[in-house]
Write a protein that holds these residues in place. Structure first.
Motif, PDB file in Angstrom:
ATOM      1  N   LEU A 146      -3.850  -1.328  11.476  1.00 27.42           N
ATOM      2  CA  LEU A 146      -5.145  -1.044  10.868  1.00 27.42           C
ATOM      3  C   LEU A 146      -6.254  -1.473  11.819  1.00 27.42           C
ATOM      4  O   LEU A 146      -6.195  -2.546  12.407  1.00 27.42           O
ATOM      5  CB  LEU A 146      -5.275  -1.778   9.534  1.00 27.42           C
ATOM      6  CG  LEU A 146      -4.278  -1.396   8.437  1.00 27.42           C
ATOM      7  CD1 LEU A 146      -4.566  -2.167   7.163  1.00 27.42           C
ATOM      8  CD2 LEU A 146      -4.301   0.102   8.168  1.00 27.42           C
ATOM      9  N   GLU A 190      -7.501   3.919   9.369  1.00 29.12           N
ATOM     10  CA  GLU A 190      -6.222   4.611   9.197  1.00 29.12           C
ATOM     11  C   GLU A 190      -5.943   4.972   7.743  1.00 29.12           C
ATOM     12  O   GLU A 190      -4.934   5.622   7.453  1.00 29.12           O
ATOM     13  CB  GLU A 190      -5.076   3.723   9.727  1.00 29.12           C
ATOM     14  CG  GLU A 190      -5.074   3.554  11.237  1.00 29.12           C
ATOM     15  CD  GLU A 190      -6.199   2.666  11.721  1.00 29.12           C
ATOM     16  OE1 GLU A 190      -6.740   1.865  10.917  1.00 29.12           O
ATOM     17  OE2 GLU A 190      -6.571   2.785  12.911  1.00 29.12           O
ATOM     18  N   LEU A 191      -6.805   4.569   6.828  1.00 26.81           N
ATOM     19  CA  LEU A 191      -6.568   4.837   5.414  1.00 26.81           C
ATOM     20  C   LEU A 191      -7.445   5.985   4.929  1.00 26.81           C
ATOM     21  O   LEU A 191      -8.644   6.043   5.249  1.00 26.81           O
ATOM     22  CB  LEU A 191      -6.857   3.586   4.575  1.00 26.81           C
ATOM     23  CG  LEU A 191      -5.993   2.350   4.892  1.00 26.81           C
ATOM     24  CD1 LEU A 191      -6.433   1.156   4.036  1.00 26.81           C
ATOM     25  CD2 LEU A 191      -4.513   2.637   4.657  1.00 26.81           C
ATOM     26  N   ARG A 215     -10.680  -1.331   3.284  1.00 25.04           N
ATOM     27  CA  ARG A 215     -10.944  -0.071   3.977  1.00 25.04           C
ATOM     28  C   ARG A 215     -10.496  -0.219   5.423  1.00 25.04           C
ATOM     29  O   ARG A 215     -10.578  -1.308   5.997  1.00 25.04           O
ATOM     30  CB  ARG A 215     -12.438   0.262   3.948  1.00 25.04           C
ATOM     31  CG  ARG A 215     -13.008   0.547   2.573  1.00 25.04           C
ATOM     32  CD  ARG A 215     -14.498   0.888   2.666  1.00 25.04           C
ATOM     33  NE  ARG A 215     -15.053   1.324   1.395  1.00 25.04           N
ATOM     34  CZ  ARG A 215     -15.565   0.499   0.479  1.00 25.04           C
ATOM     35  NH1 ARG A 215     -15.606  -0.806   0.703  1.00 25.04           N
ATOM     36  NH2 ARG A 215     -16.047   0.980  -0.655  1.00 25.04           N
ATOM     37  N   TYR A 261      -1.619   6.668   1.296  1.00 26.56           N
ATOM     38  CA  TYR A 261      -2.951   6.189   1.656  1.00 26.56           C
ATOM     39  C   TYR A 261      -3.241   6.365   3.155  1.00 26.56           C
ATOM     40  O   TYR A 261      -4.384   6.287   3.575  1.00 26.56           O
ATOM     41  CB  TYR A 261      -3.099   4.703   1.314  1.00 26.56           C
ATOM     42  CG  TYR A 261      -3.570   4.440  -0.093  1.00 26.56           C
ATOM     43  CD1 TYR A 261      -2.705   4.587  -1.174  1.00 26.56           C
ATOM     44  CD2 TYR A 261      -4.873   4.038  -0.351  1.00 26.56           C
ATOM     45  CE1 TYR A 261      -3.127   4.346  -2.467  1.00 26.56           C
ATOM     46  CE2 TYR A 261      -5.311   3.793  -1.644  1.00 26.56           C
ATOM     47  CZ  TYR A 261      -4.432   3.946  -2.693  1.00 26.56           C
ATOM     48  OH  TYR A 261      -4.864   3.711  -3.975  1.00 26.56           O
ATOM     49  N   TYR A 262      -2.197   6.584   3.956  1.00 26.30           N
ATOM     50  CA  TYR A 262      -2.389   6.621   5.406  1.00 26.30           C
ATOM     51  C   TYR A 262      -2.729   8.041   5.863  1.00 26.30           C
ATOM     52  O   TYR A 262      -2.102   9.007   5.428  1.00 26.30           O
ATOM     53  CB  TYR A 262      -1.132   6.115   6.117  1.00 26.30           C
ATOM     54  CG  TYR A 262      -0.894   4.639   5.843  1.00 26.30           C
ATOM     55  CD1 TYR A 262      -1.314   3.671   6.757  1.00 26.30           C
ATOM     56  CD2 TYR A 262      -0.289   4.220   4.657  1.00 26.30           C
ATOM     57  CE1 TYR A 262      -1.120   2.326   6.496  1.00 26.30           C
ATOM     58  CE2 TYR A 262      -0.098   2.871   4.395  1.00 26.30           C
ATOM     59  CZ  TYR A 262      -0.517   1.935   5.308  1.00 26.30           C
ATOM     60  OH  TYR A 262      -0.336   0.597   5.051  1.00 26.30           O
ATOM     61  N   LYS A 263      -3.714   8.152   6.754  1.00 23.34           N
ATOM     62  CA  LYS A 263      -4.151   9.469   7.239  1.00 23.34           C
ATOM     63  C   LYS A 263      -3.032  10.164   7.997  1.00 23.34           C
ATOM     64  O   LYS A 263      -2.775  11.345   7.803  1.00 23.34           O
ATOM     65  CB  LYS A 263      -5.373   9.298   8.162  1.00 23.34           C
ATOM     66  CG  LYS A 263      -6.650   8.952   7.435  1.00 23.34           C
ATOM     67  CD  LYS A 263      -7.797   8.759   8.411  1.00 23.34           C
ATOM     68  CE  LYS A 263      -9.055   8.313   7.684  1.00 23.34           C
ATOM     69  NZ  LYS A 263     -10.125   7.910   8.608  1.00 23.34           N
ATOM     70  N   ARG A 289       2.345   4.860   0.795  1.00 27.52           N
ATOM     71  CA  ARG A 289       2.207   5.504   2.107  1.00 27.52           C
ATOM     72  C   ARG A 289       1.292   6.713   2.096  1.00 27.52           C
ATOM     73  O   ARG A 289       0.832   7.142   3.151  1.00 27.52           O
ATOM     74  CB  ARG A 289       3.561   5.821   2.713  1.00 27.52           C
ATOM     75  CG  ARG A 289       4.423   6.803   1.974  1.00 27.52           C
ATOM     76  CD  ARG A 289       5.783   6.909   2.678  1.00 27.52           C
ATOM     77  NE  ARG A 289       6.345   5.595   2.933  1.00 27.52           N
ATOM     78  CZ  ARG A 289       6.825   5.199   4.125  1.00 27.52           C
ATOM     79  NH1 ARG A 289       6.882   5.998   5.138  1.00 27.52           N
ATOM     80  NH2 ARG A 289       7.279   3.976   4.274  1.00 27.52           N
ATOM     81  N   THR A 330       4.911  -0.111   4.933  1.00 27.15           N
ATOM     82  CA  THR A 330       3.453  -0.072   4.802  1.00 27.15           C
ATOM     83  C   THR A 330       2.905  -1.489   4.748  1.00 27.15           C
ATOM     84  O   THR A 330       3.649  -2.454   4.599  1.00 27.15           O
ATOM     85  CB  THR A 330       3.054   0.677   3.518  1.00 27.15           C
ATOM     86  OG1 THR A 330       3.628   0.008   2.391  1.00 27.15           O
ATOM     87  CG2 THR A 330       3.558   2.107   3.543  1.00 27.15           C
ATOM     88  N   VAL A 359      -8.248   0.922  -0.652  1.00 21.45           N
ATOM     89  CA  VAL A 359      -7.303   0.327  -1.586  1.00 21.45           C
ATOM     90  C   VAL A 359      -8.106  -0.600  -2.500  1.00 21.45           C
ATOM     91  O   VAL A 359      -8.842  -1.461  -2.016  1.00 21.45           O
ATOM     92  CB  VAL A 359      -6.225  -0.499  -0.843  1.00 21.45           C
ATOM     93  CG1 VAL A 359      -5.292  -1.167  -1.834  1.00 21.45           C
ATOM     94  CG2 VAL A 359      -5.451   0.384   0.118  1.00 21.45           C
ATOM     95  N   ILE A 379       0.862  -1.186   0.000  1.00 16.79           N
ATOM     96  CA  ILE A 379       0.000   0.000   0.000  1.00 16.79           C
ATOM     97  C   ILE A 379       0.901   1.239   0.000  1.00 16.79           C
ATOM     98  O   ILE A 379       1.751   1.374   0.869  1.00 16.79           O
ATOM     99  CB  ILE A 379      -0.916   0.016   1.243  1.00 16.79           C
ATOM    100  CG1 ILE A 379      -1.817  -1.237   1.252  1.00 16.79           C
ATOM    101  CG2 ILE A 379      -1.760   1.281   1.279  1.00 16.79           C
ATOM    102  CD1 ILE A 379      -2.691  -1.343   2.490  1.00 16.79           C
TER     103      ILE A 379
END
Lengths: 184, 149
Positions: A65, A139-140, A136, A16-18, A14, A27, A144, A12
């Motif tokens: 996650l 934290e994303l 889902r 994508y992470y909040k 990076r 990741t 994805v 994934i």
């Protein structure tokens, strides 16, 4: 036996992470595959979530996650009995026999262990189907989405063309007294 | 095999859609199949700005944990225009280039981004090529599936 297909690996990205990950953090790693059914053997769609790429360089400092939702879209397919390993608490999944889509919810991962989501399916379709895995989590920033196409009709190769094993029956002798012209 | 992806107009913020020609992402490498023993490979793509000016561009290549980036192989290297970041530290497989705030990518310009990497173990892998700019509503992604034999 269905033709074996290898899993495809995917990290994934990076962004994508909040929360920005520290530079040393790896990741989460995903692997996925779809294998077509053959005869009475169902096909299967499989997704493996390997949290934070454990055991790999730079695996420290990532986020876990939570509130994970996994969806598998299998268009035109009848889903048999989905399963997840290891067994997770707080898990819900769509019931057996669901047409075309299967979703799991669980609150936490399996303590940095791999989680395998397995979806057997059958279908009578003969065209190319686009499967999709959607991950889902809290934290994303966004889901994805991993798509993969599966051609349901097997390619015919020289090895798959069967050769008759039995001898062909001998031609019956023509009745005596009949000429070729008479029998034509 | 070069793969060209056109960034759809729906990916731009309202009113910032390039006109008349949309921008493109051109995946140049690596080949889709290569041997694990074949030595270093290059992942690279080109961002072709066709329409209007792009600001604050971020270009990224995300391989997988199995393909470590060769240290110092990035192109462009960090300079006054681009800043390079390889993550995670100690085993980078993600490459990111950030355009300096004082710079822009003007129409008809293009930039190639590249890193060398080790192929890693036999298997199938999906690489992500992504672009973001101030004019885009979200990150634009394209993928490449590679088969390491």
């Amino acid at each position: 036996m269905p033709k074996k297909k290898k899993l495809t690996g995917f990290n994934i990205p990076r962004y994508y992470y909040k929360v920005p990950l520290p530079p040393s953090a790896a990741t989460d790693y995903l692997e996925f595959e779809v294998v077509r059914p053959l005869g009475l053997t169902p096909g299967h769609a499989t997704l493996i979530l390997d949290p934070q790429s454990r055991g790999k360089p730079g695996a420290k400092g990532g986020v876990s996650l939570t509130n994970v939702e996994i969806t598998v879209n299998a268009p035109g397919c009848t889903i048999k009995q989905p399963k997840v390993t290891p067994a997770l608490s707080g898990l819900t999944m769509s019931p057996k026999g669901t047409k075309g889509c299967c979703t799991w919810h669980h609150h936490k991962g399996a303590k940095a262990n791999k989680i395998t989501y397995h979806v057997p399916f059958s279908t009578s379709r003969k065209d190319t189907l686009r499967f999709e895995f959607i991950v889902r989590a809290n934290e994303l920033i966004r889901p994805v989405r991993l798509q993969t196409d599966l051609r349901m009709t097997a390619q015919v190769t020289p090895e798959t063309i069967s050769v008759p094993r039995t001898r062909t029956a001998k031609a019956k002798p023509k009745p005596a007294g009949k000429s070729a012209e008479a029998s034509a | 095999m070069v793969v060209i992806y056109t960034i759809p107009s729906s990916s731009y913020n309202p009113g910032m859609e390039p006109d008349p020609t949309l921008d493109e992402v051109e995946i140049l490498g690596p080949p889709t199949t290569f041997a694990s023993s074949s030595g270093s490979k290059t992942a690279n793509f080109k961002l072709k700005v066709n329409g209007s000016t792009l600001n604050k561009v971020k270009a990224r290549i995300t391989m997988t944990r199995a393909q470590p980036i060769t240290a110092g192989s990035q192109s462009p290297a960090s300079n006054a225009v681009w800043t390079y970041i390889g993550t995670p530290t100690g085993g980078a497989y993600e490459a990111e280039w950030d355009l300096a705030a004082t710079q822009v990518m003007a129409p008809s310009s293009h930039q190639e981004f590249a890193v060398n990497f080790s192929p890693g173990p036999v298997g199938l892998y999906r690489f992500t090529y992504s672009v973001w700019a101030e004019e885009l509503s979200s990150v634009v992604e394209t993928y490449q599936d590679v088969n390491v034999t």
